[in-house]
Enzyme design. Structure first.
Site, short mmCIF file in Angstrom:
data_model
loop_
_atom_site.label_atom_id
_atom_site.label_comp_id
_atom_site.label_asym_id
_atom_site.label_seq_id
_atom_site.Cartn_x
_atom_site.Cartn_y
_atom_site.Cartn_z
N GLY A 292 0.80 -1.21 0.00
CA GLY A 292 0.00 0.00 0.00
C GLY A 292 0.83 1.26 0.00
O GLY A 292 0.30 2.36 -0.08
N ASP B 141 6.44 2.56 -2.86
CA ASP B 141 7.44 1.71 -3.50
C ASP B 141 6.83 0.48 -4.16
O ASP B 141 7.04 0.23 -5.34
CB ASP B 141 8.50 1.28 -2.48
CG ASP B 141 9.25 2.47 -1.88
OD1 ASP B 141 9.50 3.43 -2.62
OD2 ASP B 141 9.57 2.42 -0.69
N SER B 142 6.07 -0.29 -3.40
CA SER B 142 5.48 -1.50 -3.96
C SER B 142 4.41 -1.16 -5.00
O SER B 142 4.20 -1.92 -5.95
CB SER B 142 4.88 -2.38 -2.85
OG SER B 142 3.89 -1.68 -2.13
N LEU C 202 -0.78 -8.47 2.33
CA LEU C 202 -0.93 -9.28 3.53
C LEU C 202 -1.60 -8.47 4.64
O LEU C 202 -1.20 -7.36 4.92
CB LEU C 202 0.43 -9.77 4.02
CG LEU C 202 1.25 -10.60 3.04
CD1 LEU C 202 2.55 -11.04 3.70
CD2 LEU C 202 0.47 -11.79 2.52
N CYS D 4 9.96 -10.70 9.89
CA CYS D 4 8.79 -10.71 9.00
C CYS D 4 9.20 -11.14 7.60
O CYS D 4 8.52 -11.96 6.96
CB CYS D 4 8.15 -9.32 8.98
SG CYS D 4 6.63 -9.23 8.02
N CYS E 249 4.91 -1.95 12.40
CA CYS E 249 3.47 -1.91 12.16
C CYS E 249 2.62 -2.24 13.38
O CYS E 249 1.50 -1.75 13.51
CB CYS E 249 3.10 -2.82 10.99
SG CYS E 249 3.44 -4.57 11.24
#
Length: 387
Positions: A32, A35-36, A55, A123, A219
């Site tokens: 979100g 970059d991605s 995810l 992660c 997060c």
């Protein structure tokens, strides 16, 4: 403007496959963020068969109230909107239980053991580059692309992991657990770009996240208060104890070693007329050991769970005394050191000059002394010896 592809060779597409983009399926891991999102948009524009996957790692109800965290409710919404704009399918996978078991529980236990965890590495290691990567294969993808600022470069022995071209954004420290097998499957389209170039690409693609701020917090740690999370996961586990000078003097009391980190100076709650730093933590005896700055210098670093990406075998005699550059914190530059194969663990590190603030639970990441951009691997720090 397109991102350079270090692994690109004659006759191959930009992701390194000998077939047209339309016949190459790619799972784009979409958090979100900008970059991605740029990765997904870039690959879709090039004609790849892109599937966006996001995810859900943390409870929506808690995450929606917190800005600046990845994998939160708003971020999932943003990823979905970007996928719609790019004309690609998008899936949200509930990995909440896996994330709690593999990352959050480890985070709490590591702090209570007097060490300093890096949950973002766990992660990547336990969730994104393990479970998500296997899901990408189940979807029939030829590779999985992420927005990390690292580079995948084809060498004589296969794919190599290199630092990102933008040194201020390089994320190789957080990806040291990436295995050679995973590296064969992963792609990092942004590795050769600088952040401002990525922002420009987001604007060119008219992405709604083009000006979205980068996430700053872990997060699942609201406002950076990690002790709140530890105490929630392990109620009453942080015992009070003594703050002890390295010379043996008891200087005061603390409310739990979980509130302290190696190298910390501020907020110690004691005063002796000299600057004091946390030298080490002794959770077994509920003690925080403090002392002058010179006590922070570390010359030998003990390691566990070594992930080796170099050309030599991990058990090779050639590794003993091998000169490398070592980064012991994500914010520190790599420093000259030597590898050692002496001892119970496969490798330990001997620093050329003592390094400060080296904490168990953090990582030591190795870079090639002759080719400083190349990542040779890394390991978790288990202990140190002062100079």
């Amino acid at each position: 403007m397109t991102a350079p592809a270090p692994e690109m060779r004659a006759g191959l597409n930009s992701l390194g496959f000998a077939k047209p983009p339309s016949e190459t399926r790619v799972v784009a891991a979409m958090s979100g963020g900008v970059d991605s999102s740029v990765v997904a948009a870039m690959l879709a524009k090039e004609g790849y068969d892109v599937i966006g996957v996001t995810l859900q790692l943390y409870d929506h109800g808690a995450a929606l109230k917190k800005k600046g965290a990845c994998c939160a409710g708003q971020d999932i919404h943003d990823a979905r909107r970007v996928a719609e704009a790019c004309g690609i399918p998008h899936y949200v996978l509930d990995y909440e239980n896996r994330f709690r078991d593999s990352v959050m529980e480890d985070f709490a236990d590591t702090y209570l053991a007097g060490a300093t965890p890096i949950p973002c590495v766990r992660c990547n290691q336990k969730v994104k580059f393990k479970d998500l990567l296997e899901t990408a294969k189940d979807l029939g993808a030829d590779c999985m692309a992420t927005g990390h600022y690292v580079q995948r470069v084809m060498g004589e022995a296969g794919a190599e992991l290199h630092r990102g071209a933008d040194d201020s954004r390089d994320q190789s420290y957080f990806l040291f657990t990436t295995t050679a097998e995973q590296l064969d499957y992963l792609r990092f389209p942004l590795g050769g770009l600088e952040k401002d170039e990525v922002r420009k690409l987001a604007a060119e693609f008219s992405l709604r996240v083009a000006s979205k701020p980068d996430s700053q917090d872990i997060c699942f740690v609201p406002q950076g208060r990690y002790t709140d999370v530890v105490e929630k996961l392990r109620p009453g586990a942080a015992d009070p104890g003594d703050i002890v000078h390295v010379d043996g003097r008891v200087l005061g009391r603390h409310d739990g070693v979980v509130h302290y980190t190696v190298g910390q100076r501020r907020g110690l709650g004691v005063s002796t007329g000299e600057p004091l730093f946390v030298i080490r933590l002794d959770p077994e005896n509920s003690r925080v050991i403090v002392g002058p700055r010179e006590e922070l210098g570390v010359s030998r670093i003990a390691l566990k769970e070594v992930n080796w990406l170099g050309d030599e075998a991990l058990d090779s005699d050639a590794l003993d005394g091998k000169p490398v550059l070592v980064r012991v914190r994500s914010t520190r530059p790599p420093l000259p050191a030597r590898l050692s194969t002496k001892g119970e663990a496969p490798l330990s590190v001997i620093m050329d000059d003592p390094e400060e603030g080296v904490a168990p639970g953090q990582a030591a990441v190795f870079y090639d002394a002759a080719r400083p951009m190349r990542v040779l691997g890394g390991a978790w720090i288990t202990g140190t010896e002062n100079s």
